[in-house]
Design an enzyme around this catalytic site. Structure first.
Site, short mmCIF file in Angstrom:
data_model
loop_
_atom_site.label_atom_id
_atom_site.label_comp_id
_atom_site.label_asym_id
_atom_site.label_seq_id
_atom_site.Cartn_x
_atom_site.Cartn_y
_atom_site.Cartn_z
N SER A 137 87.60 2.21 -61.23
CA SER A 137 88.63 3.78 -62.07
C SER A 137 87.49 4.96 -61.61
O SER A 137 87.97 5.57 -62.11
CB SER A 137 88.30 3.23 -63.60
OG SER A 137 89.95 2.96 -64.03
N LYS A 140 89.11 7.74 -60.21
CA LYS A 140 89.07 8.52 -60.77
C LYS A 140 88.67 10.12 -61.07
O LYS A 140 89.82 10.83 -60.19
CB LYS A 140 89.76 8.44 -62.14
CG LYS A 140 90.98 7.69 -62.38
CD LYS A 140 90.67 6.89 -63.65
CE LYS A 140 91.39 5.75 -63.71
NZ LYS A 140 92.16 5.29 -64.63
N GLU A 233 97.04 2.88 -59.29
CA GLU A 233 96.40 1.57 -60.39
C GLU A 233 97.40 0.88 -61.34
O GLU A 233 98.56 1.42 -60.50
CB GLU A 233 96.01 2.69 -61.81
CG GLU A 233 94.84 3.59 -61.48
CD GLU A 233 93.64 2.23 -61.44
OE1 GLU A 233 93.80 0.85 -62.36
OE2 GLU A 233 92.47 3.36 -62.13
#
Length: 361
Positions: A137, A140, A233
Site C-alpha cells: 500500500s 497509494k 488492490e
C-alpha cells in the site's frame, strides 16, 4: 555475498545520480507543529537506545532478499563512508548508521530495505536501497499523486464525483464500503486511500488515471524508470521471487517522495493536499512515527503484505531545518514468519537511527 550496507546516491528526475546537496540544511523550514504522541507506544529514548545497541553486533554477510518481494536488484554505486554537506564538510557518518541498520537486520531476522535523504545537506543513508521490494500500500502515494496531476487540465477535479459500483468494493475499504453503489468526490477518495489505506478508493483512483499502467506512465514523467504498477488492490500485494510486478526500490521511492512532497514534482495546490493527507495518516502510529524525536512532524504511508511484508515511507519535518525523506521496507527471511508488531518496532528503530544521525549534521 551481497553487502547490504552501502552509500547510495539519490536518483534524480533525469535518472542520473546526485551526490551534492541541492540546498543548505536550513534553507527550508519545517512546520513548528509537534508530532502527536501515541499513548502506549515506545518512547523516543527506548527506541533510540535499542537501535544504537545494534552497533555492538558484529557485521555478517547479509542474507538474500525476501522471497516475498521481487528478487531482481540493480548494482549499487559505492561511495565514501561519510556524506558531505553542501559546504563540503562531513555531515553524517553514514557508515556507522548503515552498519547499525545491517546489525539490526541480522538481529531481527528480517530483510531490510532502507533509503533516507536529508533534503537540506544532501546526505543519504541506504541499506539494500537498490533491491526491488513489493510496494504493497505504499504505492497509494503514487496513485494519489497521479490523480492530483490531472488537475493541471481539470482544475475542479477534487470535487468531481467518482462511482463506487456495487460488487466492486474489496477488502479493507472502511470509507468506500459505506458508499457502495453511490459515488464519492475525488478528494474524499484521495483522503481515504492515504489516511486509512482504503483499497477500493485506491482502485477507483487508478481507474481515473488509466489503471495501474496509468500510474506507471505517470511516474515515468517524474524520471522514475524503476517503479511499476501492474495490478489493482488487493492483488498487488502478492509477490514471488523474480516477479517484478508492483515493485520499486527504497531508493527510488524515496526519490519520488522527495520530488512530490518536498520539491516541485507537483504544483503547490496539489502538493499541499498530498502532504496534508500523509500527515493525517492513521495507520502507522507504531512505525516511523514511533521512532522520531518529539517535536518532529511526520507524514507517512504504510504498506502491509500477506506474507509478512511491513513497510512505511515518510517525510519527516524537524522543528527547524529541511525535511528528511525515509523509506523502510521489511520482509521476513521466510514467508509468513514474524509479526507485524515486531517488524513495526524495527521500522521505528530505523527511524530513530536515521533522525539521530541527521539531527547531528
Amino acid at each position: 555475498m551481497h553487502d547490504g550496507a552501502h552509500v547510495w546516491r539519490t536518483p534524480t528526475a533525469t535518472g542520473t545520480t546526485a551526490g551534492t546537496a541541492r540546498e543548505a540544511r536550513h534553507a527550508r523550514t519545517g512546520p513548528a507543529a509537534a508530532r502527536t504522541a501515541h499513548p502506549g507506544g515506545p518512547t523516543r529514548r527506548t527506541v533510540l537506545l535499542a537501535g544504537l545497541a545494534g552497533l555492538a553486533v558484529p557485521l555478517v554477510g547479509c542474507t538474500p532478499g525476501s522471497p516475498d518481494a521481487a528478487a531482481t536488484s540493480t548494482p549499487s554505486p559505492t561511495g565514501t563512508p561519510a556524506a558531505t554537506s553542501a559546504q563540503g564538510a562531513p555531515a553524517v557518518d553514514t557508515a556507522a548508521v548503515q552498519a547499525a541498520i545491517a546489525a539490526l537486520e541480522t538481529e531481527a531476522g528480517l530483510t531490510l530495505g532502507v533509503a533516507a535523504i536529508d533534503t537540506g545537506t544532501g546526505a543519504v543513508v541506504g541499506h539494500r536501497a537498490d533491491e526491488r521490494v513489493l510496494l504493497c500500500s505504499t504505492a497509494k502515494v503514487l496513485v494519489v499523486a497521479a490523480a492530483l496531476a490531472l488537475r493541471a487540465e481539470r482544475p475542479a477535479l477534487l470535487g468531481e464525483p467518482v462511482p463506487i459500483p456495487a460488487g466492486e468494493v474489496v477488502d479493507h475499504s472502511p470509507v468506500t464500503a459505506e458508499h457502495e453503489g453511490g459515488e464519492l468526490p475525488v478528494a474524499v477518495l484521495c483522503d481515504a486511500a492515504i489516511t486509512q489505506s482504503d483499497n477500493t478508493a485506491a482502485n477507483a483512483l487508478m481507474t481515473l488515471v488509466g489503471g495501474p499502467a496509468g500510474v506507471t506512465a505517470y511516474v515515468r514523467t517524474l524520471g522514475d524508470e524503476v517503479t511499476r504498477l501492474d495490478r489493482l488492490e488487493p492483488e498487488l500485494n502478492q509477490g514471488a521471487p523474480g516477479d517484478e510486478r508492483d515493485t520499486s526500490t527504497p531508493a527510488q521511492v524515496a526519490a519520488d517522495l522527495r520530488l512530490l512532497a518536498v520539491e516541485e514534482g507537483l504544483p503547490p495546490e496539489s502538493r499541499d493536499p498530498l502532504v496534508g493527507w500523509m500527515r493525517g495518516s492513521t495507520t502507522g502510529a507504531d512505525r516511523i512515527r514511533a521512532g522520531v524525536p518529539e517535536g518532529w512532524t511526520v507524514g507517512d504511508k504504510t504498506g502491509t503484505g500477506p506474507n509478512g511484508e511491513v513497510h512505511d515511507v515518510a517525510v519527516l519535518w524537524p522543528p527547524s531545518g529541511a525535511p528528511v525523506v525515509l523509506a523502510v521496507y521489511t520482509s521476513p527471511t521466510a514467508a509468513g514468519t514474524g509479526s507485524v508488531e515486531a517488524s513495526a518496532a524495527v521500522i521505528a528503530r530505523v527511524a530513530a537511527l536515521v533522525t539521530e544521525a541527521f539531527a547531528v549534521a
